[in-house]
Scaffold this motif. Structure first.
Motif, PDB file in Angstrom:
ATOM      1  N   CYS A 245     -15.564   1.819  -1.410  1.00 51.98           N
ATOM      2  CA  CYS A 245     -15.417   2.056   0.029  1.00 51.98           C
ATOM      3  C   CYS A 245     -16.535   2.966   0.509  1.00 51.98           C
ATOM      4  CB  CYS A 245     -14.059   2.684   0.323  1.00 51.98           C
ATOM      5  SG  CYS A 245     -13.761   4.203  -0.581  1.00 51.98           S
ATOM      6  N   ASP A 246     -16.634   3.114   1.830  1.00 51.03           N
ATOM      7  CA  ASP A 246     -17.618   4.058   2.353  1.00 51.03           C
ATOM      8  C   ASP A 246     -17.049   5.481   2.262  1.00 51.03           C
ATOM      9  OD1 ASP A 246     -15.796   4.074   4.404  1.00 51.03           O
ATOM     10  OD2 ASP A 246     -17.164   3.367   5.932  1.00 51.03           O
ATOM     11  N   THR A 247     -17.873   6.456   2.542  1.00 54.27           N
ATOM     12  CA  THR A 247     -17.468   7.846   2.330  1.00 54.27           C
ATOM     13  C   THR A 247     -16.354   8.284   3.262  1.00 54.27           C
ATOM     14  OG1 THR A 247     -19.292   8.576   3.745  1.00 54.27           O
ATOM     15  CG2 THR A 247     -19.688   8.556   1.380  1.00 54.27           C
ATOM     16  N   SER A 248     -16.293   7.739   4.472  1.00 58.43           N
ATOM     17  CA  SER A 248     -15.223   8.148   5.386  1.00 58.43           C
ATOM     18  C   SER A 248     -13.859   7.649   4.918  1.00 58.43           C
ATOM     19  CB  SER A 248     -15.517   7.657   6.806  1.00 58.43           C
ATOM     20  OG  SER A 248     -15.617   6.250   6.836  1.00 58.43           O
ATOM     21  N   VAL A 249     -13.788   6.423   4.427  1.00 65.76           N
ATOM     22  CA  VAL A 249     -12.529   5.895   3.897  1.00 65.76           C
ATOM     23  C   VAL A 249     -12.163   6.625   2.611  1.00 65.76           C
ATOM     24  CG1 VAL A 249     -11.372   3.844   2.996  1.00 65.76           C
ATOM     25  CG2 VAL A 249     -12.825   3.656   5.006  1.00 65.76           C
ATOM     26  N   LYS A 250     -13.150   6.995   1.825  1.00 64.94           N
ATOM     27  CA  LYS A 250     -12.864   7.737   0.602  1.00 64.94           C
ATOM     28  C   LYS A 250     -12.234   9.087   0.935  1.00 64.94           C
ATOM     29  CE  LYS A 250     -14.526   9.475  -3.692  1.00 64.94           C
ATOM     30  NZ  LYS A 250     -15.642   9.796  -4.531  1.00 64.94           N
ATOM     31  N   GLN A 251     -12.672   9.734   2.002  1.00 61.62           N
ATOM     32  CA  GLN A 251     -12.069  11.000   2.410  1.00 61.62           C
ATOM     33  C   GLN A 251     -10.617  10.801   2.829  1.00 61.62           C
ATOM     34  OE1 GLN A 251     -13.350  14.045   1.980  1.00 61.62           O
ATOM     35  NE2 GLN A 251     -14.941  12.888   0.925  1.00 61.62           N
ATOM     36  N   ILE A 252     -10.310   9.681   3.474  1.00 64.61           N
ATOM     37  CA  ILE A 252      -8.926   9.354   3.816  1.00 64.61           C
ATOM     38  C   ILE A 252      -8.104   9.177   2.544  1.00 64.61           C
ATOM     39  CG2 ILE A 252      -7.428   7.604   4.864  1.00 64.61           C
ATOM     40  CD1 ILE A 252      -9.700   7.122   6.908  1.00 64.61           C
ATOM     41  N   ILE A 253      -8.662   8.460   1.560  1.00 68.58           N
ATOM     42  CA  ILE A 253      -7.963   8.247   0.291  1.00 68.58           C
ATOM     43  C   ILE A 253      -7.716   9.576  -0.413  1.00 68.58           C
ATOM     44  CG2 ILE A 253      -8.194   7.234  -2.020  1.00 68.58           C
ATOM     45  CD1 ILE A 253      -9.710   4.899  -0.688  1.00 68.58           C
ATOM     46  N   LEU A 254      -8.709  10.457  -0.424  1.00 63.91           N
ATOM     47  CA  LEU A 254      -8.524  11.771  -1.059  1.00 63.91           C
ATOM     48  C   LEU A 254      -7.448  12.576  -0.347  1.00 63.91           C
ATOM     49  CD1 LEU A 254     -12.253  12.723  -1.783  1.00 63.91           C
ATOM     50  CD2 LEU A 254     -10.524  11.958  -3.422  1.00 63.91           C
TER      51      LEU A 254
ATOM     52  N   LYS B 249      -0.632  14.162  -1.388  1.00 59.64           N
ATOM     53  CA  LYS B 249       0.830  14.096  -1.438  1.00 59.64           C
ATOM     54  C   LYS B 249       1.363  13.088  -2.457  1.00 59.64           C
ATOM     55  CE  LYS B 249       0.921  11.060   2.570  1.00 59.64           C
ATOM     56  NZ  LYS B 249       1.377  10.876   3.931  1.00 59.64           N
ATOM     57  N   SER B 250       0.567  12.071  -2.820  1.00 63.34           N
ATOM     58  CA  SER B 250       1.074  11.016  -3.698  1.00 63.34           C
ATOM     59  C   SER B 250       0.517  11.051  -5.119  1.00 63.34           C
ATOM     60  CB  SER B 250       0.764   9.641  -3.089  1.00 63.34           C
ATOM     61  OG  SER B 250       1.382   9.511  -1.843  1.00 63.34           O
ATOM     62  N   HIS B 251      -0.663  11.604  -5.324  1.00 70.54           N
ATOM     63  CA  HIS B 251      -1.303  11.717  -6.645  1.00 70.54           C
ATOM     64  C   HIS B 251      -1.427  10.374  -7.351  1.00 70.54           C
ATOM     65  CE1 HIS B 251      -1.086  15.991  -6.138  1.00 70.54           C
ATOM     66  NE2 HIS B 251       0.223  15.913  -5.915  1.00 70.54           N
ATOM     67  N   PHE B 252      -2.176   9.461  -6.757  1.00 70.64           N
ATOM     68  CA  PHE B 252      -2.391   8.136  -7.333  1.00 70.64           C
ATOM     69  C   PHE B 252      -3.800   7.948  -7.875  1.00 70.64           C
ATOM     70  CE2 PHE B 252      -2.835   8.078  -2.735  1.00 70.64           C
ATOM     71  CZ  PHE B 252      -4.148   7.676  -2.594  1.00 70.64           C
ATOM     72  N   ILE B 253      -4.715   8.891  -7.599  1.00 70.04           N
ATOM     73  CA  ILE B 253      -6.083   8.771  -8.109  1.00 70.04           C
ATOM     74  C   ILE B 253      -6.107   9.149  -9.583  1.00 70.04           C
ATOM     75  CG2 ILE B 253      -8.431   9.696  -7.997  1.00 70.04           C
ATOM     76  CD1 ILE B 253      -8.150   9.951  -5.019  1.00 70.04           C
ATOM     77  N   ILE B 254      -6.653   8.242 -10.387  1.00 71.82           N
ATOM     78  CA  ILE B 254      -6.813   8.495 -11.818  1.00 71.82           C
ATOM     79  C   ILE B 254      -8.143   9.190 -12.060  1.00 71.82           C
ATOM     80  CG2 ILE B 254      -7.021   7.412 -14.087  1.00 71.82           C
ATOM     81  CD1 ILE B 254      -5.197   5.145 -12.947  1.00 71.82           C
ATOM     82  N   GLU B 255      -9.202   8.697 -11.407  1.00 70.02           N
ATOM     83  CA  GLU B 255     -10.532   9.280 -11.584  1.00 70.02           C
ATOM     84  C   GLU B 255     -11.362   9.081 -10.321  1.00 70.02           C
ATOM     85  OE1 GLU B 255     -13.240  11.465 -13.638  1.00 70.02           O
ATOM     86  OE2 GLU B 255     -11.341  10.835 -14.510  1.00 70.02           O
ATOM     87  N   ASP B 256     -12.001  10.144  -9.875  1.00 68.34           N
ATOM     88  CA  ASP B 256     -12.940  10.089  -8.754  1.00 68.34           C
ATOM     89  C   ASP B 256     -14.308   9.818  -9.375  1.00 68.34           C
ATOM     90  OD1 ASP B 256     -14.407  10.379  -6.472  1.00 68.34           O
ATOM     91  OD2 ASP B 256     -13.763  12.431  -6.052  1.00 68.34           O
ATOM     92  N   LEU B 257     -14.830   8.596  -9.192  1.00 67.48           N
ATOM     93  CA  LEU B 257     -16.015   8.163  -9.921  1.00 67.48           C
ATOM     94  C   LEU B 257     -17.318   8.635  -9.290  1.00 67.48           C
ATOM     95  CD1 LEU B 257     -14.781   4.560 -10.749  1.00 67.48           C
ATOM     96  CD2 LEU B 257     -14.722   6.586 -12.216  1.00 67.48           C
ATOM     97  N   ASP B 258     -17.520   8.353  -8.015  1.00 67.38           N
ATOM     98  CA  ASP B 258     -18.728   8.796  -7.306  1.00 67.38           C
ATOM     99  C   ASP B 258     -18.446   8.791  -5.814  1.00 67.38           C
ATOM    100  OD1 ASP B 258     -18.993   6.128  -6.491  1.00 67.38           O
ATOM    101  OD2 ASP B 258     -20.576   5.685  -7.918  1.00 67.38           O
ATOM    102  N   ASP B 259     -19.490   8.803  -4.990  1.00 68.28           N
ATOM    103  CA  ASP B 259     -19.317   8.899  -3.540  1.00 68.28           C
ATOM    104  C   ASP B 259     -18.615   7.701  -2.922  1.00 68.28           C
ATOM    105  OD1 ASP B 259     -20.511  11.358  -3.528  1.00 68.28           O
ATOM    106  OD2 ASP B 259     -22.485  10.606  -2.916  1.00 68.28           O
TER     107      ASP B 259
END
Length: 68
Positions: A12-21, A26-36
């Motif tokens: 995704c682009d960086t703005s959508v990635k900030q939304i995901i972060l 509250k949900s803790h679904f990210i396993i690994e933040d790979l890059d930008d």
């Protein structure tokens, strides 16, 4: 012993990635933040994540009303 985790890489682009972060707080679904522009997330959360992102993007979209 190796532990395997089933997940999905999201590009995704960086703005959508900030939304995901932000949603991850509250949900803790990210396993690994790979890059930008890439995030590795739990495969079971994809449908809910897609709905949440669509809702946030729709709320933040400018809508022109038809003057009648």
């Amino acid at each position: 012993m190796v532990k395997a985790v089933k997940g999905v890489v999201i590009e995704c682009d960086t703005s959508v990635k900030q939304i995901i972060l932000g949603l991850n707080e509250k949900s803790h679904f990210i396993i690994e933040d790979l890059d930008d522009t890439h995030v590795f997330v739990d495969a079971g959360c994809i449908d809910q994540l897609r709905e949440d992102i669509d809702q946030i993007l729709n709320e933040n979209t400018y809508k022109v009303e038809d003057p009648k």
